[in-house]
Scaffold this motif. Structure first.
Motif, PDB file in Angstrom:
ATOM      1  N   SER A  39       0.808  -1.092   0.050  1.00 29.05           N
ATOM      2  CA  SER A  39      -0.172   0.071   0.172  1.00 29.05           C
ATOM      3  C   SER A  39       0.764   1.130   0.038  1.00 29.05           C
ATOM      4  O   SER A  39       1.998   1.169   0.184  1.00 29.05           O
ATOM      5  CB  SER A  39      -0.938  -0.061   1.171  1.00 29.05           C
ATOM      6  N   THR A  40       0.224   2.271  -0.289  1.00 33.95           N
ATOM      7  CA  THR A  40       1.085   3.634  -0.279  1.00 33.95           C
ATOM      8  C   THR A  40       1.581   3.968   1.102  1.00 33.95           C
ATOM      9  O   THR A  40       0.854   3.980   2.010  1.00 33.95           O
ATOM     10  CB  THR A  40      -0.159   4.763  -0.649  1.00 33.95           C
ATOM     11  N   THR A  41       2.791   4.383   1.191  1.00 31.86           N
ATOM     12  CA  THR A  41       3.585   4.835   2.261  1.00 31.86           C
ATOM     13  C   THR A  41       3.018   6.306   2.697  1.00 31.86           C
ATOM     14  O   THR A  41       3.041   7.285   1.728  1.00 31.86           O
ATOM     15  CB  THR A  41       4.988   4.614   2.151  1.00 31.86           C
ATOM     16  N   VAL A  42       2.641   6.413   4.023  1.00 29.89           N
ATOM     17  CA  VAL A  42       2.337   7.953   4.338  1.00 29.89           C
ATOM     18  C   VAL A  42       3.422   8.391   5.362  1.00 29.89           C
ATOM     19  O   VAL A  42       3.324   9.715   5.361  1.00 29.89           O
ATOM     20  CB  VAL A  42       1.031   7.911   5.385  1.00 29.89           C
ATOM     21  N   ALA A  43       4.360   7.511   5.776  1.00 29.73           N
ATOM     22  CA  ALA A  43       5.418   8.190   6.514  1.00 29.73           C
ATOM     23  C   ALA A  43       6.607   7.073   6.731  1.00 29.73           C
ATOM     24  O   ALA A  43       6.243   5.779   6.616  1.00 29.73           O
ATOM     25  CB  ALA A  43       5.098   8.718   7.982  1.00 29.73           C
ATOM     26  N   GLY A  47      13.503   4.692   7.899  1.00 26.23           N
ATOM     27  CA  GLY A  47      13.677   3.629   6.744  1.00 26.23           C
ATOM     28  C   GLY A  47      12.441   2.748   6.866  1.00 26.23           C
ATOM     29  O   GLY A  47      12.206   2.118   6.130  1.00 26.23           O
ATOM     30  N   VAL A  48      11.927   2.789   8.028  1.00 25.75           N
ATOM     31  CA  VAL A  48      10.889   1.872   8.262  1.00 25.75           C
ATOM     32  C   VAL A  48       9.435   2.489   7.905  1.00 25.75           C
ATOM     33  O   VAL A  48       9.268   3.482   8.464  1.00 25.75           O
ATOM     34  CB  VAL A  48      10.551   1.409   9.847  1.00 25.75           C
ATOM     35  N   ASP A  49       8.740   1.981   6.908  1.00 29.49           N
ATOM     36  CA  ASP A  49       7.620   2.631   6.278  1.00 29.49           C
ATOM     37  C   ASP A  49       6.409   2.504   7.157  1.00 29.49           C
ATOM     38  O   ASP A  49       6.134   1.332   7.654  1.00 29.49           O
ATOM     39  CB  ASP A  49       7.348   1.855   4.868  1.00 29.49           C
ATOM     40  N   ILE A  50       5.755   3.335   7.054  1.00 29.95           N
ATOM     41  CA  ILE A  50       4.088   3.189   7.556  1.00 29.95           C
ATOM     42  C   ILE A  50       3.085   3.445   6.278  1.00 29.95           C
ATOM     43  O   ILE A  50       3.114   4.576   5.833  1.00 29.95           O
ATOM     44  CB  ILE A  50       3.858   4.277   8.921  1.00 29.95           C
ATOM     45  N   SER A  51       2.282   2.589   6.328  1.00 32.74           N
ATOM     46  CA  SER A  51       1.419   2.382   5.266  1.00 32.74           C
ATOM     47  C   SER A  51       0.152   2.967   5.357  1.00 32.74           C
ATOM     48  O   SER A  51      -0.107   3.472   6.507  1.00 32.74           O
ATOM     49  CB  SER A  51       1.090   0.930   4.887  1.00 32.74           C
ATOM     50  N   ILE A  95       9.192   5.139  16.675  1.00 33.30           N
ATOM     51  CA  ILE A  95      10.245   5.529  17.370  1.00 33.30           C
ATOM     52  C   ILE A  95      10.805   5.014  18.482  1.00 33.30           C
ATOM     53  O   ILE A  95      11.939   4.589  18.745  1.00 33.30           O
ATOM     54  CB  ILE A  95       9.912   7.150  17.414  1.00 33.30           C
ATOM     55  N   LEU A  96       9.710   4.730  19.534  1.00 32.46           N
ATOM     56  CA  LEU A  96      10.097   4.348  21.207  1.00 32.46           C
ATOM     57  C   LEU A  96      10.495   2.839  20.787  1.00 32.46           C
ATOM     58  O   LEU A  96      11.494   2.357  21.676  1.00 32.46           O
ATOM     59  CB  LEU A  96       8.864   4.255  21.624  1.00 32.46           C
ATOM     60  N   ASN A 619      14.816   9.807  11.960  1.00 33.34           N
ATOM     61  CA  ASN A 619      14.483  10.617  10.835  1.00 33.34           C
ATOM     62  C   ASN A 619      12.993  10.129  10.272  1.00 33.34           C
ATOM     63  O   ASN A 619      13.004   9.287   9.879  1.00 33.34           O
ATOM     64  CB  ASN A 619      15.599  10.015   9.851  1.00 33.34           C
ATOM     65  N   VAL A 620      12.354  10.898  10.593  1.00 38.00           N
ATOM     66  CA  VAL A 620      10.910  10.915  10.312  1.00 38.00           C
ATOM     67  C   VAL A 620      10.350  11.650   8.595  1.00 38.00           C
ATOM     68  O   VAL A 620      10.758  12.848   8.762  1.00 38.00           O
ATOM     69  CB  VAL A 620       9.761  11.352  11.244  1.00 38.00           C
TER      70      VAL A 620
END
Length: 623
Positions: A39-43, A47-51, A95-96, A619-620
């Motif tokens: 799916s499309t990455t929003v953030a 380097g770890v994607d959130i979809s 992050i945490l 790095n967000v």
């Protein structure tokens, strides 16, 4: 120290914290964090994607959580804020988690299993219940693997927090300084300046001022949007009158539910108690004593009363009692007492070891049909009405969904009248069915108001449901300026008086601070000082605004006063402080309380800095 942290991670602190986190995650849909997919990455976080899929699920669950909590649908203007909150929660978790892993914090599968089995939510009779676990999981829409991953992530995130919180410490001087501020008292007086004192000389409001205010605040002078609705109401109470069971039907119901009309077996009990041993070393003595009592009773049952006087008396209900009126830990033993004067084997209870005697036993008694006929009829009608209510509710839901543009089909099929309401607004309860917030929210929802469809089935209470649709709609309209001119005039006069009071207050303050004489000004407005006296910062005998203003003022020099201005609900006030006395730690107990508060505050501050540092270093990137 590391051992203490490990124990705390598995103890009550983690239990409290993690339970809250897990509940929040489950409600917010954070389990989607573990769902993979294209799916499309929003953030991305380092380097770890959130979809977009993850964000959609989290947002949807957060929206439903807020809707359930506040009882109203999320409005379109709230959607951007909720989406931002959902995305921020996903970013913060990642992050945490990464920060914890980077510092070498690990959670083993065994720790996850141990924690899962210790959670009270999944226990029945003090033991982990797989059925209870699956029941809770089905309610949260989580799979087992998702929930275990959730626990693991939660524990991993909390390890640094607990490490920081549990290693924080406060120095004695910090505790004394905190107490000096928290328990500080001040000698306070204040001079109230009510706004109504400044309405004269007369304030003149011109038509131009009215028009200008009206033009700038048109949103405040609109009639509320209103609707009236048609609705179908299904009531369990109305169904009662539709059932008139025959005598054979009632007798059959009575036979099928005979246990409900049977007086249960009852006992009158007494018990000899050997209290729990205060230490493990004395446990053997406790066991020996209760066995000696039991042996003496076996040899001579009549000695029970004598032994009862010589020992502690068990805390059992008096008089004839049924099994369900007894503590759970003695019920099994009492069930075995089928005759009067029978004595039980020793029973382990929360109080200690108990030997129980049945002073009297009353056998179960079946009430005859004739004596309970009225109750049988009531139960029969209630049960059959509830079954019919559930059946009709399902039919109502199906028919109004299959025919979304009308209530007439469902009304005819279910023989329900179409009722109507008066006009009502979204935020004001009406006098009829519009008194229910659920009804008002549904009536103004997009599907019902704009798409002109039937609502879902709405439960007003356990015995009443409705389905509604909009009958008429009255849009909001702007009131003519002539109709609100007096309101605006009064508001502008109050604003002008408030400005006068504010200017006057600061003139007085300047004079007090410079040492000028204010007597003439005070007499002109017939003002009077109010002596509060010595008060702490949490006193309740004076307006909180006065206290807040007084404790913001600098400490006065000896023989001097300090002055300030504070806003009151009905005006302003000049506040003066003539003396300050710092708080002290009067007892060791009080010192311990303040020390703990200082440590908790410092621990919270240190963890906040740790969290801010992790966020700052991450790095967000937002897409």
């Amino acid at each position: 120290m590391l051992q203490e942290i490990r124990e705390k991670t598995q103890g009550w602190i983690a239990g409290t914290i993690i339970s809250i986190i897990i509940l929040s995650f489950a409600l917010w849909g954070i389990h989607s964090y573990f769902v993979s997919g294209v799916s499309t990455t929003v953030a991305s976080v380092n380097g770890v994607d959130i979809s977009k899929e993850q964000l959609t699920v989290v947002y949807d669950r957060l929206r439903r959580q807020m809707q359930a909590q506040y009882g109203s649908a999320v409005t379109p203007k709230d959607e951007p804020t909720l989406k931002e909150r959902a995305l921020r929660s996903l970013v913060d978790i990642e992050i945490l988690k990464q920060a914890s892993v980077a510092q070498g914090f690990l959670i083993t599968d065994q720790q996850v299993d141990d924690y899962l089995q210790s959670m009270p939510d999944f226990q029945v009779d003090g033991h982990f219940s797989l059925d209870r676990f699956q029941e809770v999981l089905s309610a949260t829409l989580l799979t087992t693997s998702e929930f275990l991953d959730l626990i693991k992530t939660s524990l991993q995130i909390e390890q640094p927090r607990l490490g920081i919180m549990l290693t924080a410490f406060g120095l004695p001087e910090e505790s004394r300084y905190t107490a000096s501020l928290v328990n500080q008292v001040r000698d306070i007086s204040y001079l109230p300046l009510p706004i109504n004192q400044f309405l004269s000389p007369a304030i003149v409001v011109t038509p131009a001022q009215i028009q200008a205010y009206y033009t700038a605040h048109q949103r405040d002078y609109k009639t509320p949007e209103e609707v009236s609705i048609d609705y179908l109401e299904l009531s369990l109470t109305d169904l009662y009158s539709k059932f008139n069971p025959s005598e054979p039907a009632l007798k059959s119901f009575y036979s099928e539910n005979i246990n409900a009309y049977t007086q249960p077996m009852r006992w009158e009990l007494a018990g000899i108690l050997v209290p729990n041993a205060p230490s493990a070393d004395q446990a053997d003595a406790q066991q020996s004593k209760i066995l000696n009592i039991k042996q003496a009773l076996d040899q001579n049952p009549a000695s029970f009363d004598k032994l009862l006087k010589q020992n502690a008396k068990a805390n059992l209900p008096t008089g004839l009692v049924a099994l369900n009126q007894l503590p759970a830990d003695v019920q099994k033993a009492v069930m075995g007492l089928t005759q009067a004067n029978q004595i039980s084997d020793p029973v382990e209870t929360a109080q200690g070891l108990v030997v129980i005697k049945a002073l009297a036993v009353q056998e179960p008694k079946i009430n005859s049909y004739d004596t309970v006929k009225a109750k049988v009829r009531e139960a029969y009608i209630h049960q059959h009405a509830e079954d019919k209510f559930a059946e009709l509710r399902d039919q109502l839901a199906d028919l109004t969904y299959e025919h979304p543009d009308s209530l007439s089909v469902a009304a005819k099929a279910l023989n329900l009248p179409v009722k109507s309401s008066a006009l009502f607004a979204r935020d004001k309860a009406g006098s009829d069915i519009a008194q229910f917030k659920k009804v008002r929210d549904a009536a103004f929802s997009n599907d019902v108001l704009n798409l002109q469809t039937n609502s879902d089935v709405i439960s007003l209470n356990p015995e009443t449901v409705v389905v509604l649709r909009v009958k008429s709609h009255l849009p909001s309209s702007l009131l003519p300026v002539k109709d609100v001119a007096q309101q605006i005039t009064d508001k502008l006069k109050v604003q002008a008086a408030e400005a006068r009071a504010n200017e006057f207050a600061h003139t007085l303050l300047s004079n007090f601070q410079s040492g000028a004489d204010n007597t003439k000004l005070i007499n002109q407005y017939q003002l009077h000082w109010t002596k509060v006296g010595v008060m702490g910062r949490y006193a309740t005998k004076v307006d909180s605004a006065v206290l807040d203003g007084a404790f913001r003022l600098p400490r006065p020099a000896k023989g001097k006063l300090t002055y300030g201005v504070t806003r009151l609900p009905n005006g302003y006030a000049i506040v003066s402080v003539s003396g300050v006395q710092d708080g002290v730690l009067s007892t060791p107990k009080q010192a311990a309380v303040f020390t703990e508060q200082v440590q908790n505050s410092l621990g919270y501050l240190e963890y906040s800095l740790y969290r801010e540092s992790a966020v700052k270093r991450a790095n967000v990137k937002f897409s």
